[in-house]
Structures are given as structure tokens and as C-alpha cells.
Design a protein around this motif. Structure first.
Motif, PDB file in Angstrom:
ATOM      1  N   GLY A  20      12.649 -22.360 -14.726  1.00 48.31           N
ATOM      2  CA  GLY A  20      11.731 -21.342 -15.219  1.00 48.31           C
ATOM      3  C   GLY A  20      10.557 -21.069 -14.304  1.00 48.31           C
ATOM      4  O   GLY A  20       9.550 -20.504 -14.736  1.00 48.31           O
ATOM      5  N   LYS A  21      10.662 -21.416 -13.033  1.00 45.00           N
ATOM      6  CA  LYS A  21       9.541 -21.247 -12.099  1.00 45.00           C
ATOM      7  C   LYS A  21       9.058 -19.799 -12.030  1.00 45.00           C
ATOM      8  O   LYS A  21       7.870 -19.532 -12.215  1.00 45.00           O
ATOM      9  CB  LYS A  21       9.942 -21.732 -10.701  1.00 45.00           C
ATOM     10  N   SER A  22       9.959 -18.876 -11.766  1.00 48.75           N
ATOM     11  CA  SER A  22       9.572 -17.466 -11.636  1.00 48.75           C
ATOM     12  C   SER A  22       8.980 -16.937 -12.927  1.00 48.75           C
ATOM     13  O   SER A  22       7.965 -16.224 -12.917  1.00 48.75           O
ATOM     14  CB  SER A  22      10.790 -16.619 -11.242  1.00 48.75           C
ATOM     15  N   THR A  23       9.577 -17.273 -14.035  1.00 50.51           N
ATOM     16  CA  THR A  23       9.086 -16.823 -15.339  1.00 50.51           C
ATOM     17  C   THR A  23       7.680 -17.344 -15.596  1.00 50.51           C
ATOM     18  O   THR A  23       6.787 -16.597 -16.027  1.00 50.51           O
ATOM     19  CB  THR A  23      10.044 -17.298 -16.451  1.00 50.51           C
ATOM     20  N   ASP A  39       5.734 -15.332  -5.879  1.00 50.46           N
ATOM     21  CA  ASP A  39       7.030 -15.930  -6.197  1.00 50.46           C
ATOM     22  C   ASP A  39       7.847 -15.867  -4.921  1.00 50.46           C
ATOM     23  O   ASP A  39       8.236 -14.783  -4.478  1.00 50.46           O
ATOM     24  CB  ASP A  39       7.728 -15.174  -7.328  1.00 50.46           C
ATOM     25  N   ALA A  40       8.078 -17.025  -4.322  1.00 48.89           N
ATOM     26  CA  ALA A  40       8.768 -17.061  -3.035  1.00 48.89           C
ATOM     27  C   ALA A  40      10.187 -16.517  -3.131  1.00 48.89           C
ATOM     28  O   ALA A  40      10.734 -16.077  -2.124  1.00 48.89           O
ATOM     29  CB  ALA A  40       8.777 -18.480  -2.475  1.00 48.89           C
ATOM     30  N   GLU A  41      10.776 -16.507  -4.326  1.00 44.04           N
ATOM     31  CA  GLU A  41      12.091 -15.883  -4.460  1.00 44.04           C
ATOM     32  C   GLU A  41      12.018 -14.397  -4.160  1.00 44.04           C
ATOM     33  O   GLU A  41      12.970 -13.815  -3.668  1.00 44.04           O
ATOM     34  CB  GLU A  41      12.664 -16.119  -5.853  1.00 44.04           C
ATOM     35  N   ALA A  80       1.684 -19.966  -7.176  1.00 44.04           N
ATOM     36  CA  ALA A  80       2.844 -19.745  -6.304  1.00 44.04           C
ATOM     37  C   ALA A  80       3.982 -20.654  -6.740  1.00 44.04           C
ATOM     38  O   ALA A  80       3.760 -21.759  -7.231  1.00 44.04           O
ATOM     39  CB  ALA A  80       2.477 -20.021  -4.847  1.00 44.04           C
ATOM     40  N   GLY A  81       5.198 -20.194  -6.551  1.00 42.10           N
ATOM     41  CA  GLY A  81       6.346 -21.014  -6.922  1.00 42.10           C
ATOM     42  C   GLY A  81       7.585 -20.697  -6.128  1.00 42.10           C
ATOM     43  O   GLY A  81       7.642 -19.722  -5.386  1.00 42.10           O
ATOM     44  N   SER A  82       8.570 -21.563  -6.285  1.00 42.66           N
ATOM     45  CA  SER A  82       9.920 -21.377  -5.743  1.00 42.66           C
ATOM     46  C   SER A  82      10.007 -21.523  -4.228  1.00 42.66           C
ATOM     47  O   SER A  82      10.762 -20.809  -3.583  1.00 42.66           O
ATOM     48  CB  SER A  82      10.485 -20.014  -6.163  1.00 42.66           C
TER      49      SER A  82
END
Length: 185
Positions: A20-23, A39-41, A80-82
Motif C-alpha cells: 500500500g505504499k503508493s496509496t 511516488d517513485a513508481e 516519498a515511497g516506493s
């Protein structure tokens, strides 16, 4: 990169694929004062998508440049994530950031059956072949077990939490960013 500001803070959202990182990164932004999200994605889409060490080094550099750019523009809190696979990735990333800055590492932990359900029902579709390949990667524990880390670690089991509950836990646990009022207030 520029000299660090006294109140620069970074909340890194980490976890396995489907945690659930992006969420959570998206859901945290409305609660983040003077905040920006990365979001690094979103910024790391490539074709072909090799997902090797060179790719992750490029991704870390890009995220660090964006974090610094947001900070210099006055967005003192960045979520920040992913982009991290393990503690070694974090150390490489941290060297790219200006000093001093406060880092809070949120590790989304989730039971495999719940994670599988999320991966199969979410809008961001993946193939069974992709999920099987990702599941072969051993779970990393180096981020949560690092000694002498320069970040505050927050592990949250989201297996029985919805997005709002997860956001509430994060905002309550990081008053330096979110104050003393919870996200649900």
C-alpha cells in the motif's frame, strides 16, 4: 545540493509490493503541512523495466533531487515511497540528501494473504507471473533492524487497517510533521 534548512523533514513509506505504499503516500499528502509527495513508481517508469542495481541507483538519485528541490522551494515536509529495497539502499540515498534533515521511515507490514488480495483487486493490475517473481524476493528486515540508524523507524501492521486508519497511525506517531492532532480530527 543546497544547505539544509532547520525544519526539513522526510517521511519515507516503505514495504513489500502490494503493501500500500503508493496509496498511503497519496493519502498522507492532504494531512502534510507545507508538504509534497513523491511516488517513485510514478517517476521510475521505464521500458524495459530492468529493476536491477543500476535502475535503483538512478531512482534513488532522482528521488533525492526531487526531495531537495521541494525543500528549497519551501515544501519543508516531503512524503516519498516506493524506492528502497533495503537498508543499504537507504544509506546510499541518505548520502544524496543535504544535512541535517529529519527522516521518518514508515514500514508498511502486512500479512501475505491480505497483501495478495490487495494485489489482485487494486486498480494497478499486475500479472500472476509478476507477483510470483516478486514473491521470490526475500522479505527485507535490514531497515527495521538497523542499529544506529539516523531515521525514526515506524513499523505499522496494516493487515487489519484501512487507508484512513493507516494514515491516522502515521500522523499520530510523527507529531514533528503532523502536530498533535490526528488525521481523523
Amino acid at each position: 545540493m543546497s544547505e539544509a534548512g532547520p525544519e526539513w523533514r522526510l517521511v519515507v513509506v516503505n514495504g513489500e509490493e502490494g503493501a500500500g505504499k503508493s496509496t498511503v503516500v497519496r493519502a498522507l499528502l492532504p494531512h502534510t503541512p507545507r508538504g509534497a509527495r513523491i511516488d517513485a513508481e510514478d517517476i521510475g517508469q521505464t521500458n524495459p523495466c530492468l529493476m536491477d542495481d543500476e535502475f535503483f541507483a538512478l531512482l534513488r538519485r532522482n528521488v533525492a533531487l526531487l526531495v531537495d528541490s521541494f525543500w528549497r522551494a519551501g515544501y519543508t515536509n516531503v512524503v516519498a515511497g516506493s524506492f528502497l529495497r533495503d537498508h543499504a539502499d537507504y544509506l546510499d540515498f541518505r548520502r544524496l540528501l543535504p544535512q541535517p534533515s529529519a527522516v521518518f521511515l514508515v514500514d508498511l507490514l502486512v500479512d501475505k494473504d491480505v497483501r495478495d488480495h490487495r494485489r489482485e483487486t487494486r486498480a494497478k493490475r499486475t500479472t500472476q507471473e509478476w507477483r510470483d517473481m516478486v514473491d521470490q524476493i526475500p522479505e527485507d528486515r535490514t531497515i527495521r533492524e538497523a542499529t544506529g540508524a539516523d531515521y525514526r523507524y515506524l513499523g505499522i501492521d496494516t493487515s487489519r487497517l484501512d487507508v484512513a486508519g493507516t494514515v491516522r497511525r502515521i500522523t499520530e506517531e510523527i507529531p514533528e510533521v503532523y502536530g498533535r492532532v490526528s488525521a481523523g480530527a
